[in-house]
Scaffold this active site. Structure first.
Site, PDB file in Angstrom:
ATOM      1  N   LYS A  13       0.846  -1.196   0.000  1.00  0.00           N
ATOM      2  CA  LYS A  13       0.000   0.000   0.000  1.00  0.00           C
ATOM      3  C   LYS A  13       0.879   1.242   0.000  1.00  0.00           C
ATOM      4  O   LYS A  13       1.843   1.322   0.764  1.00  0.00           O
ATOM      5  CB  LYS A  13      -0.896   0.018   1.242  1.00  0.00           C
ATOM      6  CG  LYS A  13      -1.638   1.333   1.472  1.00  0.00           C
ATOM      7  CD  LYS A  13      -2.149   1.447   2.903  1.00  0.00           C
ATOM      8  CE  LYS A  13      -1.049   1.612   3.926  1.00  0.00           C
ATOM      9  NZ  LYS A  13      -0.502   2.999   4.033  1.00  0.00           N
ATOM     10  N   HIS A  93       8.287  -4.092   8.224  1.00  0.00           N
ATOM     11  CA  HIS A  93       7.138  -3.763   9.064  1.00  0.00           C
ATOM     12  C   HIS A  93       7.383  -2.453   9.788  1.00  0.00           C
ATOM     13  O   HIS A  93       8.508  -1.983   9.924  1.00  0.00           O
ATOM     14  CB  HIS A  93       6.824  -4.900  10.047  1.00  0.00           C
ATOM     15  CG  HIS A  93       8.016  -5.609  10.590  1.00  0.00           C
ATOM     16  ND1 HIS A  93       8.702  -5.184  11.691  1.00  0.00           N
ATOM     17  CD2 HIS A  93       8.660  -6.735  10.160  1.00  0.00           C
ATOM     18  CE1 HIS A  93       9.707  -6.004  11.944  1.00  0.00           C
ATOM     19  NE2 HIS A  93       9.716  -6.944  11.023  1.00  0.00           N
ATOM     20  N   GLY A  94       6.282  -1.835  10.233  1.00  0.00           N
ATOM     21  CA  GLY A  94       6.366  -0.500  10.798  1.00  0.00           C
ATOM     22  C   GLY A  94       6.891   0.487   9.789  1.00  0.00           C
ATOM     23  O   GLY A  94       7.653   1.400  10.116  1.00  0.00           O
ATOM     24  N   GLY A  98       1.511  -0.638   4.489  1.00  0.00           N
ATOM     25  CA  GLY A  98       0.519  -1.706   4.592  1.00  0.00           C
ATOM     26  C   GLY A  98       0.952  -2.843   5.476  1.00  0.00           C
ATOM     27  O   GLY A  98       0.471  -2.991   6.588  1.00  0.00           O
ATOM     28  N   GLY A  99       1.857  -3.658   5.002  1.00  0.00           N
ATOM     29  CA  GLY A  99       2.388  -4.750   5.796  1.00  0.00           C
ATOM     30  C   GLY A  99       1.314  -5.577   6.463  1.00  0.00           C
ATOM     31  O   GLY A  99       0.530  -6.262   5.811  1.00  0.00           O
ATOM     32  N   GLY A 100       1.252  -5.508   7.792  1.00  0.00           N
ATOM     33  CA  GLY A 100       0.298  -6.305   8.548  1.00  0.00           C
ATOM     34  C   GLY A 100      -1.145  -6.017   8.192  1.00  0.00           C
ATOM     35  O   GLY A 100      -1.984  -6.927   8.210  1.00  0.00           O
ATOM     36  N   SER A 101      -1.468  -4.775   7.853  1.00  0.00           N
ATOM     37  CA  SER A 101      -2.843  -4.440   7.469  1.00  0.00           C
ATOM     38  C   SER A 101      -3.237  -5.159   6.187  1.00  0.00           C
ATOM     39  O   SER A 101      -4.354  -5.676   6.063  1.00  0.00           O
ATOM     40  CB  SER A 101      -2.990  -2.927   7.287  1.00  0.00           C
ATOM     41  OG  SER A 101      -2.782  -2.242   8.502  1.00  0.00           O
ATOM     42  N   ALA A 102      -2.335  -5.189   5.212  1.00  0.00           N
ATOM     43  CA  ALA A 102      -2.619  -5.882   3.960  1.00  0.00           C
ATOM     44  C   ALA A 102      -2.731  -7.385   4.179  1.00  0.00           C
ATOM     45  O   ALA A 102      -3.559  -8.056   3.552  1.00  0.00           O
ATOM     46  CB  ALA A 102      -1.530  -5.579   2.937  1.00  0.00           C
ATOM     47  N   ASP A 123      -5.984   1.128   8.371  1.00  0.00           N
ATOM     48  CA  ASP A 123      -5.503   0.788   7.035  1.00  0.00           C
ATOM     49  C   ASP A 123      -6.088  -0.512   6.491  1.00  0.00           C
ATOM     50  O   ASP A 123      -5.918  -0.816   5.308  1.00  0.00           O
ATOM     51  CB  ASP A 123      -3.972   0.677   7.032  1.00  0.00           C
ATOM     52  CG  ASP A 123      -3.289   2.023   6.853  1.00  0.00           C
ATOM     53  OD1 ASP A 123      -3.967   2.984   6.466  1.00  0.00           O
ATOM     54  OD2 ASP A 123      -2.076   2.093   7.095  1.00  0.00           O
TER      55      ASP A 123
END
Length: 274
Positions: A13, A93-94, A98-102, A123
Site C-alpha cells: 500500500k 514492518h512498521g 501496509g504490511g500487517g494491514s494488507a 488501514d
C-alpha cells in the site's frame, strides 16, 4: 469454506497523499488520503486446521509475532476460521506501506468478512481492494479513484521502523485542510501536477523522529524522481519516475549507494483497466 490450501496476495500500500484533517474526542485522527497499490508484497498460504497456527518466513519475519498479537491471526478469528497460516514477510514492518494491514485484509477478503476490517485498524479496510481509493474519516470512508493512472515508482526504506502512534503523537497540528473534490484528471501529466500540490502531514513529525527519512527523499530525488514523498506514517518513501526503465535504473542506483536499505521498483495498479 476452504477444503485445501490456498495462496493469498497482500499487495503493498502506498499513500500518495495523507492529509490529517482533525482529531475526534476519543483521540482517533481523521484522515484524507489517496491510496494506491502495486503487485509486490507479502504472501500467505492458508488451510483449515484443528487449531490455529501461524508460521513465519521471508526476509522481514524476524520480530513479527506468531500468535494472537498478529493481525493475521486476529483476522482469521474475526472471520470465524481456524487455520494453519504460512506468512511470507517480504515487506518491512512498521514502514507505512501496509504490511500487517494488507496481510489481515487478505484473510478477511478470502473468507468474505470485509465488514470486520475496521476493527483491526484504519488501514485494513482500504487494503481489501488493490485499486486506487480515497480513504477518509478514520479509514472507514472509502471511494474508488477511477482516473488515477499507473505510476512507475521506487519504494525505499532505510531500515527504520516507526510506530504509528508515536508519529501521530509528534504531530503538532491535527487540523489541516483536506484534498477537496478530486478532479477528473485528463491525463497522467494533469494527475502529477495535482499530486505535486498535495502533501503528507505526517512527514514532518516522522522526520523529527527519524531524520534519515530526509536522506531517503534526497536519494530518490537525486536518482531522478519527479516527486518524492513519504508514505503513510513512514519511514518508507516513494519516488515517481517517467517510465518503468527509469524506475528500475533508479532503484539499482540507490541500492548500490545504500546497500542497507530496502529498495524496490514497481508500477502501481491503475484506477481502471486501460
Amino acid at each position: 469454506m476452504i477444503r485445501m490450501a490456498i495462496e493469498l496476495a497482500a499487495p503493498v500500500k502506498i499513500n500518495l497523499t495523507l492529509h490529517v484533517t482533525g482529531r475526534r474526542p476519543d483521540g482517533y485522527h481523521l484522515l484524507d488520503s489517496l491510496v494506491v497499490f502495486a503487485s509486490l508484497g507479502d504472501r500467505l498460504w492458508v488451510e483449515p486446521a484443528e487449531e490455529m497456527a501461524l508460521q513465519l518466513s521471508g526476509p522481514f519475519s524476524r520480530g513479527v509475532p506468531a500468535d494472537g498479537r498478529n493481525l493475521v491471526w486476529r483476522a482469521a478469528e474475526l472471520a470465524g476460521q481456524v487455520l494453519r497460516i504460512r506468512l511470507e514477510k517480504n515487506l518491512p514492518h512498521g514502514a507505512g506501506i501496509g504490511g500487517g494491514s494488507a496481510d489481515a485484509a487478505a484473510i478477511l477478503r478470502a473468507f468474505d468478512a470485509p465488514q470486520r476490517a475496521i476493527e483491526l485498524g484504519a488501514d485494513v479496510p482500504v487494503c481489501l481492494s488493490s485499486r486506487p481509493q480515497r480513504m477518509q474519516g478514520i479509514g472507514d470512508r472509502l471511494s474508488r479513484a477511477e482516473t488515477v493512472p499507473a505510476l512507475p515508482l521506487v519504494l525505499a526504506n532505510p531500515g527504520v521502523s516507526l510506530p504509528t502512534p508515536a508519529v501521530f503523537k509528534a504531530l503538532s497540528e491535527p487540523e489541516n485542510n483536506d484534498m477537496g473534490e478530486l478532479p477528473a484528471w485528463p491525463d497522467r501529466d494533469g494527475f502529477l501536477d495535482w499530486l505535486g500540490a498535495q502533501r503528507n502531514d505526517l512527514e514532518r513529525p516522522a522526520r523529527g523522529l527519524a531524520p534519515v527519512i530526509g536522506d531517503v527523499l534526497a536519494a530518490l530525488s537525486g536518482a531522478g524522481a519527479g516527486l518524492a514523498r513519504m508514505s503513510g506514517s513512514g519511514a518508507s518513501c516513494f519516488g515517481l519516475f517517467p517510465s518503468e526503465a527509469a524506475a528500475e535504473a533508479a532503484a539499482d542506483r540507490i541500492s548500490r549507494a545504500h546497500p542497507g536499505w530496502w529498495v524496490r521498483s514497481a508500477v502501481t495498479i491503475p484506477g481502471a483497466d486501460l
